[in-house]
Structures are given as structure tokens and as C-alpha cells.
Write a protein that holds these residues in place. Sequence first.
Motif, mmCIF file in Angstrom:
data_model
loop_
_atom_site.group_PDB
_atom_site.id
_atom_site.type_symbol
_atom_site.label_atom_id
_atom_site.label_comp_id
_atom_site.label_asym_id
_atom_site.label_seq_id
_atom_site.Cartn_x
_atom_site.Cartn_y
_atom_site.Cartn_z
ATOM 1 N N VAL A 195 0.832 -1.208 0.000
ATOM 2 C CA VAL A 195 0.000 0.000 0.000
ATOM 3 C C VAL A 195 0.867 1.259 0.000
ATOM 4 O O VAL A 195 0.547 2.255 -0.650
ATOM 5 N N HIS A 196 1.985 1.227 0.702
ATOM 6 C CA HIS A 196 2.895 2.375 0.746
ATOM 7 C C HIS A 196 3.440 2.697 -0.646
ATOM 8 O O HIS A 196 3.525 3.864 -1.031
ATOM 9 N N TYR A 197 3.791 1.666 -1.395
ATOM 10 C CA TYR A 197 4.256 1.852 -2.774
ATOM 11 C C TYR A 197 3.124 2.371 -3.653
ATOM 12 O O TYR A 197 3.297 3.320 -4.425
ATOM 13 N N ALA A 198 1.948 1.765 -3.515
ATOM 14 C CA ALA A 198 0.800 2.167 -4.325
ATOM 15 C C ALA A 198 0.459 3.634 -4.104
ATOM 16 O O ALA A 198 0.166 4.375 -5.049
ATOM 17 N N ALA A 199 0.499 4.086 -2.851
ATOM 18 C CA ALA A 199 0.172 5.478 -2.542
ATOM 19 C C ALA A 199 1.127 6.434 -3.243
ATOM 20 O O ALA A 199 0.721 7.493 -3.744
ATOM 21 N N SER A 200 2.397 6.057 -3.293
ATOM 22 C CA SER A 200 3.366 6.925 -3.969
ATOM 23 C C SER A 200 3.098 6.975 -5.465
ATOM 24 O O SER A 200 3.253 8.026 -6.099
ATOM 25 N N LYS A 201 2.691 5.857 -6.047
ATOM 26 C CA LYS A 201 2.426 5.829 -7.481
ATOM 27 C C LYS A 201 1.115 6.553 -7.819
ATOM 28 O O LYS A 201 0.986 7.150 -8.894
ATOM 29 N N THR A 202 0.130 6.508 -6.914
ATOM 30 C CA THR A 202 -1.078 7.305 -7.114
ATOM 31 C C THR A 202 -0.734 8.786 -7.114
ATOM 32 O O THR A 202 -1.252 9.570 -7.918
ATOM 33 N N ALA A 203 0.173 9.173 -6.221
ATOM 34 C CA ALA A 203 0.604 10.571 -6.156
ATOM 35 C C ALA A 203 1.245 11.016 -7.466
ATOM 36 O O ALA A 203 1.082 12.176 -7.887
ATOM 37 N N ILE A 204 1.955 10.116 -8.125
ATOM 38 C CA ILE A 204 2.591 10.468 -9.397
ATOM 39 C C ILE A 204 1.550 10.894 -10.427
ATOM 40 O O ILE A 204 1.774 11.839 -11.200
ATOM 41 N N LEU A 205 0.409 10.220 -10.456
ATOM 42 C CA LEU A 205 -0.637 10.589 -11.416
ATOM 43 C C LEU A 205 -1.093 12.022 -11.178
ATOM 44 O O LEU A 205 -1.318 12.785 -12.138
ATOM 45 N N ALA A 206 -1.225 12.405 -9.919
ATOM 46 C CA ALA A 206 -1.631 13.770 -9.587
ATOM 47 C C ALA A 206 -0.543 14.772 -9.953
ATOM 48 O O ALA A 206 -0.821 15.858 -10.480
ATOM 49 N N VAL A 207 0.705 14.409 -9.666
ATOM 50 C CA VAL A 207 1.819 15.305 -9.976
ATOM 51 C C VAL A 207 1.908 15.567 -11.479
ATOM 52 O O VAL A 207 2.056 16.720 -11.930
ATOM 53 N N ALA A 208 1.815 14.508 -12.280
ATOM 54 C CA ALA A 208 1.894 14.677 -13.733
ATOM 55 C C ALA A 208 0.748 15.536 -14.251
ATOM 56 O O ALA A 208 0.943 16.429 -15.100
ATOM 57 N N ARG A 209 -0.452 15.277 -13.756
ATOM 58 C CA ARG A 209 -1.605 16.078 -14.166
ATOM 59 C C ARG A 209 -1.417 17.546 -13.767
ATOM 60 O O ARG A 209 -1.715 18.457 -14.541
ATOM 61 N N GLY A 210 -0.890 17.774 -12.584
ATOM 62 C CA GLY A 210 -0.674 19.138 -12.120
ATOM 63 C C GLY A 210 0.354 19.875 -12.941
ATOM 64 O O GLY A 210 0.158 21.050 -13.309
ATOM 65 N N PHE A 211 1.472 19.225 -13.254
ATOM 66 C CA PHE A 211 2.482 19.866 -14.097
ATOM 67 C C PHE A 211 1.939 20.131 -15.500
ATOM 68 O O PHE A 211 2.278 21.144 -16.122
ATOM 69 N N ALA A 212 1.110 19.231 -16.006
ATOM 70 C CA ALA A 212 0.505 19.450 -17.327
ATOM 71 C C ALA A 212 -0.331 20.727 -17.327
ATOM 72 O O ALA A 212 -0.249 21.553 -18.249
ATOM 73 N N LYS A 213 -1.135 20.905 -16.292
ATOM 74 C CA LYS A 213 -1.973 22.100 -16.201
ATOM 75 C C LYS A 213 -1.127 23.356 -16.025
ATOM 76 O O LYS A 213 -1.472 24.436 -16.534
ATOM 77 N N ALA A 214 0.008 23.227 -15.335
ATOM 78 C CA ALA A 214 0.889 24.379 -15.118
ATOM 79 C C ALA A 214 1.588 24.823 -16.400
ATOM 80 O O ALA A 214 2.065 25.958 -16.487
ATOM 81 N N THR A 215 1.638 23.936 -17.399
ATOM 82 C CA THR A 215 2.310 24.276 -18.660
ATOM 83 C C THR A 215 1.301 24.467 -19.800
ATOM 84 O O THR A 215 1.661 24.380 -20.974
ATOM 85 N N ALA A 216 0.069 24.736 -19.457
ATOM 86 C CA ALA A 216 -0.996 24.868 -20.469
ATOM 87 C C ALA A 216 -0.632 25.895 -21.539
ATOM 88 O O ALA A 216 -0.145 26.982 -21.246
ATOM 89 N N GLY A 217 -0.858 25.504 -22.798
ATOM 90 C CA GLY A 217 -0.649 26.406 -23.924
ATOM 91 C C GLY A 217 0.795 26.663 -24.280
ATOM 92 O O GLY A 217 1.090 27.559 -25.090
ATOM 93 N N SER A 218 1.715 25.871 -23.723
ATOM 94 C CA SER A 218 3.147 26.154 -23.890
ATOM 95 C C SER A 218 3.833 25.335 -24.970
ATOM 96 O O SER A 218 5.002 25.572 -25.283
ATOM 97 N N GLY A 219 3.149 24.315 -25.502
ATOM 98 C CA GLY A 219 3.815 23.393 -26.414
ATOM 99 C C GLY A 219 4.484 22.243 -25.690
ATOM 100 O O GLY A 219 5.119 21.396 -26.323
ATOM 101 N N ILE A 220 4.327 22.206 -24.371
ATOM 102 C CA ILE A 220 4.898 21.130 -23.557
ATOM 103 C C ILE A 220 3.784 20.159 -23.181
ATOM 104 O O ILE A 220 2.673 20.582 -22.869
#
Length: 265
Positions: free
Chosen positions: A153-178
Motif C-alpha cells: 500500500v505504501h508503494y501504491a500510494a506513492s504511485k497514485t501521487a505520481i498521477l496527480a503530480v503529472a496532471r498538475g504539471f501538465a496544467k501548469a504548462t498549459a498552452g506552452s507546447g509542452i
Amino acid sequence: MISLDLGGKRALVTGATRGLGFAMATRLAQAGALVGVNGRSAQSVTTALRDLRDAVPDGTFVGVVADLASEEGAASAVEQFPDADILINNIGIYHAGEVLDTPASVWADHYDANVLTGVRITRNVLPGMLARRWGRVVFIASDAAVAIPTDMVHYAASKTAILAVARGFAKATAGSGITVNSVIVGPSETDGLKGFVSEVVGTDLPWDQAQAEFMRVHRPLSIIQRLIRPEEVANMVVYLSSELSSATTGGALRVDGGYVDAILP
């Protein structure tokens, strides 16, 4: 013509000295990228560079010795390999343990290694991508992020967090070509998983039988009913690193052999 030509692109792969990272570095080089090969020790990086050059004789590789467990390590990686167009956040650890028996220190170790290493290096690389108005960032997640195993579960929680991190960085780079995406990886034939299979199945069986038993008993939802080859994960990573994926961002794409029993992540 459909082309996955990455000629002229600079790709940094973290944790690239073995396993999935090694396969990703190989495939990116085969597609024409100049590949930064990150590892924590000079010895592991030197060995990986030798093996990568044997695997891709016409490839171009640069060693990047840095421990991304600190801000200083992340900054050093960028100094050694500046102006990355592509960043593959692959570093990760996993250890089995029942949730009631796993101390908070193990949870913290997994979060730091699996989540914060990617956050640190991405924050260092993104300014250059934003200035150039082009970039690709890929976080390597796991089927455990959405199909939580009771023994990790400890490993799974960290990997769930990665999905949120990637989504958040995507939104932070909106309209940038990234673009920023995560890849949900299913049970894969790496040295780490081979060790895990030996732990849960035993060492008496030949490897082919051991992995078949592991999939039958411990990962029965897999549709392909076998371990995923590292190059199969790398193929998705190369696509997400290419111009062809320009409208794919903020997503969690699956290379899980159908293991996650859901239509969406």
C-alpha cells in the motif's frame, strides 16, 4: 508518413542504468535522440553507457551521475545535461510489506524516491522547455496506482501521487507546447520484479515456470497473462516523447497488459 524521429532532441532518463530506464534509453537513442543516462554512481553509469553503446552503436549517450534525492543532485543533473527537450522520470523503489506492519519511515522513503525525485528534476528542467516552447515530460507510474495491492500500500500510494503530480504539471504548462503525461506500467520483466517473484513464488522453479505461477496466482487479472517486456513500455515512452503525441497531455496511459480491470485509470 508517420515518423517517431527524435533527431535533434535531447532526452534525459532518470534511473537509466538498468531495467525499464535502460530500455527507455535504448529506444530513445534508436529514435535518434541524444540521451542523458542518469544513475547515482559513476560505476553504474559507466557500465550502462558501455552496454547502451553496444546495443545502439550509432546512438549518442551522455553520462549523468547525480542522486536526485536532493535539490543539489537535481541541479547537478541539469548542469551535466542542460537543455533537455525530453524528461523521463523513471526512478522508483518498491518493497513488499503488509500495511499494518509497514512503519512510517518506509512510507516516507517511497514517497521521496518515487514522487519527489521527479518533482525536483522536473522543476529544474521545465524553465528551459518553457523558454523554447517545446518539451515532453513523462512520469513512470504503476498499475498499483489504481489497483492497490494489499502487500504494498505504501508503494501504491506513492504511485497514485505520481498521477496527480503529472496532471498538475501538465496544467501548469498549459498552452506552452509542452506535454506532461504518466505511464501506468503493469507487471514487467525487470531485475527488481524478478527478485519479488522469487520472494513470493520461491526459487525452486525455472524462471519461465516461476513467472507463469506468479501471474496465475498473484496477477490473475492480466489479459496478456505474461510479464510485460521492458521494450514494450519504452515504445509508449518514445511515442509520448515524439511530435505525434502533441495533443496528448495530462493523461495516464496504460502499458499494463490489461491488468487494471477498468476502462479508465
